[in-house]
Design a protein around this motif. Structure first.
Motif, PDB file in Angstrom:
ATOM      1  N   GLU A  47     -56.799 -26.004  26.632  1.00 28.12           N
ATOM      2  CA  GLU A  47     -56.675 -26.164  28.084  1.00 28.12           C
ATOM      3  C   GLU A  47     -56.255 -27.577  28.476  1.00 28.12           C
ATOM      4  N   ARG A  48     -56.406 -28.527  27.548  1.00 24.10           N
ATOM      5  CA  ARG A  48     -56.038 -29.890  27.926  1.00 24.10           C
ATOM      6  C   ARG A  48     -54.703 -30.321  27.340  1.00 24.10           C
ATOM      7  N   LEU A  49     -54.296 -29.696  26.229  1.00 31.08           N
ATOM      8  CA  LEU A  49     -53.045 -30.115  25.616  1.00 31.08           C
ATOM      9  C   LEU A  49     -51.872 -29.423  26.275  1.00 31.08           C
ATOM     10  N   MET A  50     -50.814 -30.186  26.494  1.00 29.78           N
ATOM     11  CA  MET A  50     -49.569 -29.556  26.903  1.00 29.78           C
ATOM     12  C   MET A  50     -48.596 -29.902  25.801  1.00 29.78           C
ATOM     13  N   THR A  51     -48.308 -28.888  24.953  1.00 30.28           N
ATOM     14  CA  THR A  51     -47.544 -29.213  23.754  1.00 30.28           C
ATOM     15  C   THR A  51     -46.106 -29.592  24.094  1.00 30.28           C
ATOM     16  N   ARG A  52     -45.587 -29.008  25.165  1.00 30.04           N
ATOM     17  CA  ARG A  52     -44.188 -29.289  25.487  1.00 30.04           C
ATOM     18  C   ARG A  52     -44.042 -29.671  26.940  1.00 30.04           C
ATOM     19  N   ILE A  53     -43.831 -30.951  27.187  1.00 27.39           N
ATOM     20  CA  ILE A  53     -43.526 -31.382  28.555  1.00 27.39           C
ATOM     21  C   ILE A  53     -42.030 -31.632  28.587  1.00 27.39           C
ATOM     22  N   GLU A  54     -41.362 -31.016  29.542  1.00 25.66           N
ATOM     23  CA  GLU A  54     -39.894 -31.081  29.574  1.00 25.66           C
ATOM     24  C   GLU A  54     -39.459 -32.229  30.470  1.00 25.66           C
ATOM     25  N   PRO A  55     -39.151 -33.402  29.881  1.00 20.47           N
ATOM     26  CA  PRO A  55     -38.859 -34.550  30.733  1.00 20.47           C
ATOM     27  C   PRO A  55     -37.546 -34.398  31.486  1.00 20.47           C
ATOM     28  N   GLN A  56     -36.644 -33.607  30.937  1.00 16.02           N
ATOM     29  CA  GLN A  56     -35.330 -33.492  31.579  1.00 16.02           C
ATOM     30  C   GLN A  56     -35.287 -32.374  32.624  1.00 16.02           C
ATOM     31  N   GLU A  57     -36.337 -31.559  32.656  1.00 17.08           N
ATOM     32  CA  GLU A  57     -36.368 -30.462  33.643  1.00 17.08           C
ATOM     33  C   GLU A  57     -37.039 -30.939  34.911  1.00 17.08           C
ATOM     34  N   SER A  58     -36.622 -30.358  36.058  1.00 13.22           N
ATOM     35  CA  SER A  58     -37.398 -30.619  37.270  1.00 13.22           C
ATOM     36  C   SER A  58     -37.239 -29.440  38.209  1.00 13.22           C
ATOM     37  N   ILE A  59     -38.248 -29.253  39.054  1.00 10.57           N
ATOM     38  CA  ILE A  59     -38.127 -28.190  40.037  1.00 10.57           C
ATOM     39  C   ILE A  59     -37.185 -28.693  41.141  1.00 10.57           C
ATOM     40  N   PRO A  60     -36.505 -27.768  41.848  1.00  6.47           N
ATOM     41  CA  PRO A  60     -35.520 -28.219  42.833  1.00  6.47           C
ATOM     42  C   PRO A  60     -36.145 -29.031  43.975  1.00  6.47           C
ATOM     43  N   VAL A  61     -35.363 -29.995  44.463  1.00  7.55           N
ATOM     44  CA  VAL A  61     -35.732 -30.725  45.682  1.00  7.55           C
ATOM     45  C   VAL A  61     -34.712 -30.302  46.737  1.00  7.55           C
ATOM     46  N   ILE A  62     -35.183 -29.678  47.797  1.00  2.55           N
ATOM     47  CA  ILE A  62     -34.267 -29.091  48.783  1.00  2.55           C
ATOM     48  C   ILE A  62     -34.319 -29.885  50.086  1.00  2.55           C
ATOM     49  N   ASP A  63     -33.135 -30.339  50.496  1.00  3.90           N
ATOM     50  CA  ASP A  63     -33.020 -31.072  51.759  1.00  3.90           C
ATOM     51  C   ASP A  63     -32.891 -30.047  52.887  1.00  3.90           C
ATOM     52  N   MET A  64     -33.871 -30.056  53.783  1.00  9.56           N
ATOM     53  CA  MET A  64     -33.925 -29.005  54.801  1.00  9.56           C
ATOM     54  C   MET A  64     -33.197 -29.413  56.093  1.00  9.56           C
ATOM     55  N   SER A  65     -32.485 -30.556  56.096  1.00 11.39           N
ATOM     56  CA  SER A  65     -31.907 -30.970  57.388  1.00 11.39           C
ATOM     57  C   SER A  65     -30.980 -29.917  57.968  1.00 11.39           C
ATOM     58  N   LYS A  66     -30.237 -29.238  57.090  1.00  7.04           N
ATOM     59  CA  LYS A  66     -29.376 -28.154  57.612  1.00  7.04           C
ATOM     60  C   LYS A  66     -30.069 -26.822  57.348  1.00  7.04           C
ATOM     61  N   TRP A  67     -31.076 -26.554  58.153  1.00  9.77           N
ATOM     62  CA  TRP A  67     -31.946 -25.393  57.985  1.00  9.77           C
ATOM     63  C   TRP A  67     -31.233 -24.091  57.621  1.00  9.77           C
ATOM     64  N   ASP A  68     -30.175 -23.798  58.429  1.00  5.46           N
ATOM     65  CA  ASP A  68     -29.600 -22.452  58.361  1.00  5.46           C
ATOM     66  C   ASP A  68     -28.381 -22.369  57.467  1.00  5.46           C
ATOM     67  N   ASP A  69     -28.009 -23.483  56.896  1.00  9.87           N
ATOM     68  CA  ASP A  69     -26.883 -23.508  55.985  1.00  9.87           C
ATOM     69  C   ASP A  69     -27.127 -22.525  54.841  1.00  9.87           C
ATOM     70  N   ALA A  70     -26.114 -21.731  54.493  1.00 12.68           N
ATOM     71  CA  ALA A  70     -26.296 -20.729  53.431  1.00 12.68           C
ATOM     72  C   ALA A  70     -26.681 -21.380  52.108  1.00 12.68           C
ATOM     73  N   GLN A  71     -26.137 -22.586  51.892  1.00 16.17           N
ATOM     74  CA  GLN A  71     -26.476 -23.283  50.638  1.00 16.17           C
ATOM     75  C   GLN A  71     -27.972 -23.590  50.563  1.00 16.17           C
ATOM     76  N   VAL A  72     -28.520 -23.967  51.715  1.00 16.18           N
ATOM     77  CA  VAL A  72     -29.948 -24.307  51.762  1.00 16.18           C
ATOM     78  C   VAL A  72     -30.793 -23.039  51.601  1.00 16.18           C
ATOM     79  N   THR A  73     -30.454 -22.013  52.349  1.00 18.17           N
ATOM     80  CA  THR A  73     -31.264 -20.797  52.282  1.00 18.17           C
ATOM     81  C   THR A  73     -31.171 -20.149  50.892  1.00 18.17           C
ATOM     82  N   ASN A  74     -29.972 -20.216  50.300  1.00 18.70           N
ATOM     83  CA  ASN A  74     -29.843 -19.664  48.940  1.00 18.70           C
ATOM     84  C   ASN A  74     -30.664 -20.451  47.943  1.00 18.70           C
TER      85      ASN A  74
END
Ligand SMILES: CC(C)(COP(=O)(O)OP(=O)(O)OC[C@H]1O[C@@H](n2cnc3c(N)ncnc32)[C@H](O)[C@@H]1OP(=O)(O)O)[C@@H](O)C(=O)NCCC(=O)NCCSC(=O)/C=C/c1ccc(O)cc1
Ligand SMILES: O=C(O)CCC(=O)C(=O)O
Ligand SMILES: [Fe+2]
Length: 361
Positions: A47-74
């Motif tokens: 429960e304490r070990l994380m055998t593989r931490i993926e340094p190059q992976e990241s969850i998306p960061v989404i800029d919401m300034s253009k709320w309704d833009d299809a790119q944002v909603t997708n």
């Protein structure tokens, strides 16, 4: 800092008494300067070990300034399908509100144990307000290094009467300022499921009840031996999570066994994650992903999740729209409060809670 007092750390019942019964929490242990972790906090190795931490992976960061833009909603829907987690920036929640709720969190945990214990399960005048430590200490084999205050919202009047004055206004303001973001995200997510109109029934299933927690993870003497929060997925529809700049939140990645991705703190950003209820309502299309928080040896950490949920009395199951093209339901209909009780009745156990709602042939 509180004066040193003598508590025998070899005796686990003394620690339990100090932390739970007297309301000092693990924050109290930390501030007394204990040099080694009491044994009931030592987690099994896996429960304490994380055998593989993926340094190059990241969850998306989404800029919401253009709320309704299809790119944002997708990208919102893609993230919910692929990762179950994303961060949002330019989300419309004033940064001052975020700062204020973080300060108020420190304000609450800075109260004396005698003040905080008034909100414990034993003393609180309502089940809707609960100060506690770890997750469900009565059933956990190993405890988690976290104190929390959990507030189930009923009305402004009830909050005024029952919530701790030191943090009430700031938490209410944070909840209210997040409402537009929450409604917008759910509207976007529903559209991909061919739900084009959110009627009253669906609104209740998606946002019918709200619980806000404030979490405090104090400096830990042996962070490598324990966890801040163990592996779990949230039972919410979605969670709006504010973290500070310390870091330590990890999300299960897609790269095979035991792969974990760090969620880096970004100033002003809010983390969004899909919970089990939305995984069930979407018949598995949106993923409620396991996550965990490490303990930290040098910094205190706080976080403030808003759990947006169905109402306790709602039946949840795959929405008809998700089955319209002949897709088989993976989940049956379950009463949401039964689902939540099942979650709280046992120690954290990764993704297993959702099996409660699965068809078992
Ligand atoms: C099922 C609830 C929670 C309570 O139902 P109740 O019938 O009114 O009964 P009680 O308020 O007496 O609580 C029943 C049990 O639930 C547990 N519980 C009731 N809230 C709590 C509480 N905030 N804390 C920890 N035990 C609790 C608690 O164990 C308690 O058992 P008992 O020991 O017998 O009192 C009901 O209020 C409800 O359905 N609420 C709506 C939705 C709701 O709160 N959803 C939860 C979202 S929270 C989430 O997604 C993740 C949370 C989480 C939290 C910590 C983590 O480490 C990780 C994740
Ligand atoms: O502290 C965090 O960043 C996450 C906490 C969490 O996962 C939870 O409270 O459900
Ligand atoms: Fe969580």
């Amino acid at each position: 800092m509180a004066p040193a007092i003598s508590i025998s750390l070899n005796d686990s019942s003394d620690v339990t008494d100090f932390v739970i019964k007297q309301g000092h929490g693990v924050k109290g242990l930390s501030e007394r300067g204990i040099k080694s972790l009491p044994e009931q906090y030592i987690q099994p190795l896996e429960e304490r070990l994380m055998t593989r931490i993926e340094p190059q992976e990241s969850i998306p960061v989404i800029d919401m300034s253009k709320w309704d833009d299809a790119q944002v909603t997708n990208s919102i829907c893609d993230a919910a399908e692929k990762w179950g987690f994303f961060q949002v920036v330019n989300h419309g929640v004033p940064l001052q509100v975020l700062d204020d709720v973080k300060k108020a969190t420190y304000g609450f945990f800075g109260l004396s144990a005698a003040e905080k214990i008034k909100y414990s399960k034993e003393n609180s005048s309502s089940n809707n307000v609960r100060f506690g430590t770890s997750f469900t200490p009565q059933v956990e084999k190993a405890l988690e290094w976290k104190d929390y205050l959990s507030l189930f919202y009923v009305s402004d009047e009830e909050a005024a009467a029952l919530w701790p004055p030191v943090c009430k206004d700031q938490i209410l303001e944070y909840m209210k300022s997040s409402k537009f973001l929450i409604d917008h995200l759910l509207q976007v997510l529903m559209k991909r499921l061919n739900v084009n109109e959110i009627d009253e029934t669906k609104q209740s299933l998606l946002t019918g009840s709200v619980r806000t927690n404030i979490n405090y993870y104090p400096i830990c003497p042996n962070p490598e031996l324990t966890v801040g929060v163990g592996r779990h997925s949230d039972v919410s529809t979605l969670t709006v999570l504010l973290q500070d700049n310390v870091g330590g939140l990890y999300v299960r990645g897609n790269e095979g066994e035991d792969s974990w991705i760090h969620v880096p703190p970004i100033n002003g950003a809010i983390v969004i994650n899909i919970g089990d209820a939305l995984q069930i309502l979407s018949n598995g299309r949106y993923r409620s992903v396991e996550h965990r928080v490490t303990a930290n040896g040098s910094s205190n950490r706080i976080s403030v999740p808003i759990f947006v949920n169905p109402r306790p009395q709602d039946m949840i199951g795959p929405l008809p729209e998700t089955l319209a093209n002949g897709e088989k339901p993976i989940y049956k209909q379950v009463l949401y409060s039964d689902y939540v009780k099942h979650f709280f009745r046992k120690a954290h156990d990764g993704k297993k809670t959702v099996d409660f709602a699965k068809f078992t042939n």
